[in-house]
Design a protein around this motif. Structure first.
Motif, PDB file in Angstrom:
ATOM      1  N   LYS A 249       0.820  -1.206   0.000  1.00 16.10           N
ATOM      2  CA  LYS A 249       0.000   0.000   0.000  1.00 16.10           C
ATOM      3  C   LYS A 249       0.857   1.261   0.000  1.00 16.10           C
ATOM      4  O   LYS A 249       0.619   2.204  -0.782  1.00 16.10           O
ATOM      5  CB  LYS A 249      -0.924  -0.021   1.219  1.00 16.10           C
ATOM      6  CG  LYS A 249      -1.793   1.237   1.343  1.00 16.10           C
ATOM      7  CD  LYS A 249      -2.663   1.173   2.602  1.00 16.10           C
ATOM      8  CE  LYS A 249      -3.488   2.443   2.738  1.00 16.10           C
ATOM      9  NZ  LYS A 249      -4.334   2.425   3.976  1.00 16.10           N
ATOM     10  N   GLU A 253       1.096   4.066  -3.074  1.00 17.03           N
ATOM     11  CA  GLU A 253       0.649   5.441  -2.827  1.00 17.03           C
ATOM     12  C   GLU A 253       1.645   6.463  -3.371  1.00 17.03           C
ATOM     13  O   GLU A 253       1.259   7.580  -3.741  1.00 17.03           O
ATOM     14  CB  GLU A 253       0.427   5.658  -1.328  1.00 17.03           C
ATOM     15  CG  GLU A 253      -0.856   5.014  -0.815  1.00 17.03           C
ATOM     16  CD  GLU A 253      -1.030   5.196   0.686  1.00 17.03           C
ATOM     17  OE1 GLU A 253      -0.050   5.634   1.345  1.00 17.03           O
ATOM     18  OE2 GLU A 253      -2.134   4.911   1.197  1.00 17.03           O
ATOM     19  N   LEU A 257      -1.509   5.439  -6.531  1.00 15.85           N
ATOM     20  CA  LEU A 257      -2.382   4.273  -6.713  1.00 15.85           C
ATOM     21  C   LEU A 257      -2.867   3.748  -5.370  1.00 15.85           C
ATOM     22  O   LEU A 257      -2.184   3.875  -4.349  1.00 15.85           O
ATOM     23  CB  LEU A 257      -1.628   3.164  -7.456  1.00 15.85           C
ATOM     24  CG  LEU A 257      -1.112   3.518  -8.860  1.00 15.85           C
ATOM     25  CD1 LEU A 257      -0.280   2.370  -9.409  1.00 15.85           C
ATOM     26  CD2 LEU A 257      -2.269   3.830  -9.800  1.00 15.85           C
ATOM     27  N   SER A 258      -4.049   3.155  -5.390  1.00 11.21           N
ATOM     28  CA  SER A 258      -4.597   2.550  -4.172  1.00 11.21           C
ATOM     29  C   SER A 258      -4.191   1.086  -4.090  1.00 11.21           C
ATOM     30  O   SER A 258      -3.751   0.484  -5.077  1.00 11.21           O
ATOM     31  CB  SER A 258      -6.122   2.662  -4.171  1.00 11.21           C
ATOM     32  OG  SER A 258      -6.671   1.864  -5.221  1.00 11.21           O
ATOM     33  N   GLU A 259      -4.341   0.528  -2.926  1.00 10.52           N
ATOM     34  CA  GLU A 259      -3.989  -0.889  -2.731  1.00 10.52           C
ATOM     35  C   GLU A 259      -4.885  -1.777  -3.587  1.00 10.52           C
ATOM     36  O   GLU A 259      -4.456  -2.821  -4.085  1.00 10.52           O
ATOM     37  CB  GLU A 259      -4.120  -1.246  -1.252  1.00 10.52           C
ATOM     38  CG  GLU A 259      -3.570  -2.626  -0.908  1.00 10.52           C
ATOM     39  CD  GLU A 259      -3.567  -2.877   0.587  1.00 10.52           C
ATOM     40  OE1 GLU A 259      -2.893  -3.829   1.028  1.00 10.52           O
ATOM     41  OE2 GLU A 259      -4.255  -2.128   1.337  1.00 10.52           O
ATOM     42  N   GLU A 260      -6.151  -1.332  -3.788  1.00 11.13           N
ATOM     43  CA  GLU A 260      -7.086  -2.122  -4.597  1.00 11.13           C
ATOM     44  C   GLU A 260      -6.630  -2.177  -6.061  1.00 11.13           C
ATOM     45  O   GLU A 260      -6.799  -3.184  -6.738  1.00 11.13           O
ATOM     46  CB  GLU A 260      -8.496  -1.531  -4.501  1.00 11.13           C
ATOM     47  CG  GLU A 260      -9.177  -1.694  -3.140  1.00 11.13           C
ATOM     48  CD  GLU A 260      -8.593  -0.770  -2.077  1.00 11.13           C
ATOM     49  OE1 GLU A 260      -7.976   0.262  -2.455  1.00 11.13           O
ATOM     50  OE2 GLU A 260      -8.725  -1.088  -0.877  1.00 11.13           O
ATOM     51  N   GLU A 261      -6.092  -1.066  -6.560  1.00 13.04           N
ATOM     52  CA  GLU A 261      -5.626  -1.048  -7.956  1.00 13.04           C
ATOM     53  C   GLU A 261      -4.438  -1.970  -8.141  1.00 13.04           C
ATOM     54  O   GLU A 261      -4.287  -2.621  -9.178  1.00 13.04           O
ATOM     55  CB  GLU A 261      -5.263   0.392  -8.355  1.00 13.04           C
ATOM     56  CG  GLU A 261      -6.469   1.302  -8.495  1.00 13.04           C
ATOM     57  CD  GLU A 261      -6.081   2.748  -8.732  1.00 13.04           C
ATOM     58  OE1 GLU A 261      -6.587   3.345  -9.707  1.00 13.04           O
ATOM     59  OE2 GLU A 261      -5.267   3.267  -7.946  1.00 13.04           O
TER      60      GLU A 261
END
Length: 444
Positions: A249, A253, A257-261
């Protein structure tokens, strides 16, 4: 005024100019009269100095001023009269008063008239490259290396490991200035030290001491050390291995970018940037190849004044680069006058020749800037920014910025025109090799 002209060379014309003495005398008398009204001389009231006194005291100087002014004016009249496309400043020679006329010679450089050789004789290599999955993986790893940390190890030092050590250098048993340091940190394999130094540390462990033999290069910057054999006593204090950060994560960042992406989105973004680099790199490569072929096929003479102007431009460009790298204070300490013309001459001559040839190609082909390509160029460039619409607005509405992009696009159109008639061979290269070639072109 009578004017005749003759060619001295392909880029030089000699003008023979004859100005009627009546024109010189008329201006001379007028200036004598004006001077008499304003000159101050002992024994005379202002404006009351007799003309004959002014003529006696100041006539020679005033006459020379008039001659200089008439030559200045008439030489450009003569250039226009002979329809000469002049560049630079005319060189005035052999000024004489003869047969009721002021006569002089003026040599002026002219814009070269060229005929561009047919493109069918040009052989141009065009590179092809694509971004592969392995290239993306290497780039991701490079991004990790940029944020790597170091973890101490008890093992032997190897290339790409970081070593902290003390060293003490000597030549024939005598220490020398700058040859010693404590707690010096070095990544092995970086090539920061003289040849053989880093290789001598490979295999050492923490706490180990060793004396290594090296030889300073013949072209070493310190003349008192150049070419000499030296010994360095090395004491290793710490050996560290690189520790790459996890693509978690926190790492994502950094790139917005997010962790989901996740890593898939990171790879997609990286690939997009790499593909843009490839596109620009291939465009730059084929442009230089086409222009190199164009210059090589057309041996032309160019005016020295145009080359001198280009040398000055390149010198100022180097100063600007120096300013960007070292700041305004560093630039003030940089004396551009110490840079000799020979440093820029070859590249300046090539630039001038290329400019003349490109102008001729544009003229012959009647090429005009394709505004659709300009728009596409701006949009492609803007796509790498956070707010593309803002960038598009700036480069579309700012006349100076848009003009610069139009010039680039027009050059691309010239390249396309050349390639249509040339013999083009295509060569497949890797992404890494393409980048190395591009870096070499920029440094050259």
């Amino acid at each position: 005024m009578q004017v005749t002209s003759e060619a001295v060379s392909g880029v030089s014309r000699r003008l023979n100019v004859s100005v009627p003495s009546s024109r010189v005398n008329e201006q001379f008398e007028a200036r004598i009269q004006r001077t008499a009204k304003t000159v101050k001389m002992n024994g005379f009231r202002p404006g009351k100095v007799p003309v004959n006194v002014v003529r006696r005291e100041y006539g020679a100087g005033i006459y020379q001023e008039v001659v200089n002014d008439i030559i200045r004016d008439t030489v450009f009249e003569a250039i226009q009269q002979e329809k000469i496309n002049a560049v630079g400043t005319p060189n005035i020679e052999k000024v004489e008063n003869k047969d009721d006329a002021l006569v002089y010679e003026a040599t002026v450089e002219v814009y070269p008239e060229v005929q561009v050789a047919g493109f069918d004789g040009l052989e141009i290599e065009r590179k092809k490259a694509e971004v592969k999955d392995a290239d993306v993986d290497v780039m991701i790893e490079n991004l990790q290396k940029q944020r790597q940390t170091w973890a101490e190890t008890k093992g032997m030092a190897k290339n790409e490991m970081q070593v902290t050590f003390d060293f003490e250098g000597s030549i024939d048993g005598e220490k020398f200035d700058g040859g010693s340091a404590e707690d010096y940190t070095l990544v092995l394999g970086s090539g920061q030290m003289i040849p053989g130094f880093e290789d001598g540390i490979v295999g050492m462990k923490k706490g180990e001491e060793k004396v290594i033999d090296v030889t300073f290069p013949e072209d070493y910057q310190a003349e008192n050390l150049a070419g000499k054999a030296a010994q360095f006593k090395i004491t290793v204090k710490k050996v560290e291995k690189a520790k790459l950060p996890e693509i978690d994560k926190e790492f994502l960042e950094v790139f917005g970018l997010s962790e989901e992406e996740g890593v898939d989105k990171l790879k997609a973004d990286v690939r997009k940037n790499m593909e843009r680099e490839v596109k620009n790199g291939l465009r730059s490569q084929v442009k230089q190849a086409a222009f190199d072929a164009l210059v090589a096929a057309n041996e032309i003479e160019v005016p020295a004044s145009m080359v001198a102007q280009e040398i000055d431009r390149q010198r100022q460009q180097m100063v600007q680069q120096f300013t960007q790298q070292f700041g305004a204070q560093g630039a003030q300490a940089f004396d551009s006058s110490v840079l000799p013309d020979d440093l820029f001459k070859d590249q300046a001559e090539r630039s001038v020749k290329l400019g003349v040839l490109i102008s001729k190609v544009l003229q012959d082909a009647k090429l005009e800037v394709d505004q659709a390509r300009v728009t596409a160029f701006i949009e492609d460039m803007a796509s790498s920014y956070e707010d593309p619409s803002e960038v598009i607005e700036y480069f579309t509405t700012d006349k100076q910025q848009r003009a610069q992009i139009e010039a680039v696009v027009l050059e691309d159109q010239v390249v396309d025109h050349i390639l249509q008639g040339a013999k083009v061979s295509e060569t497949e290269v890797s992404y890494q090799d393409l980048l190395k070639e591009q870096q070499a072109r920029q440094q050259g």
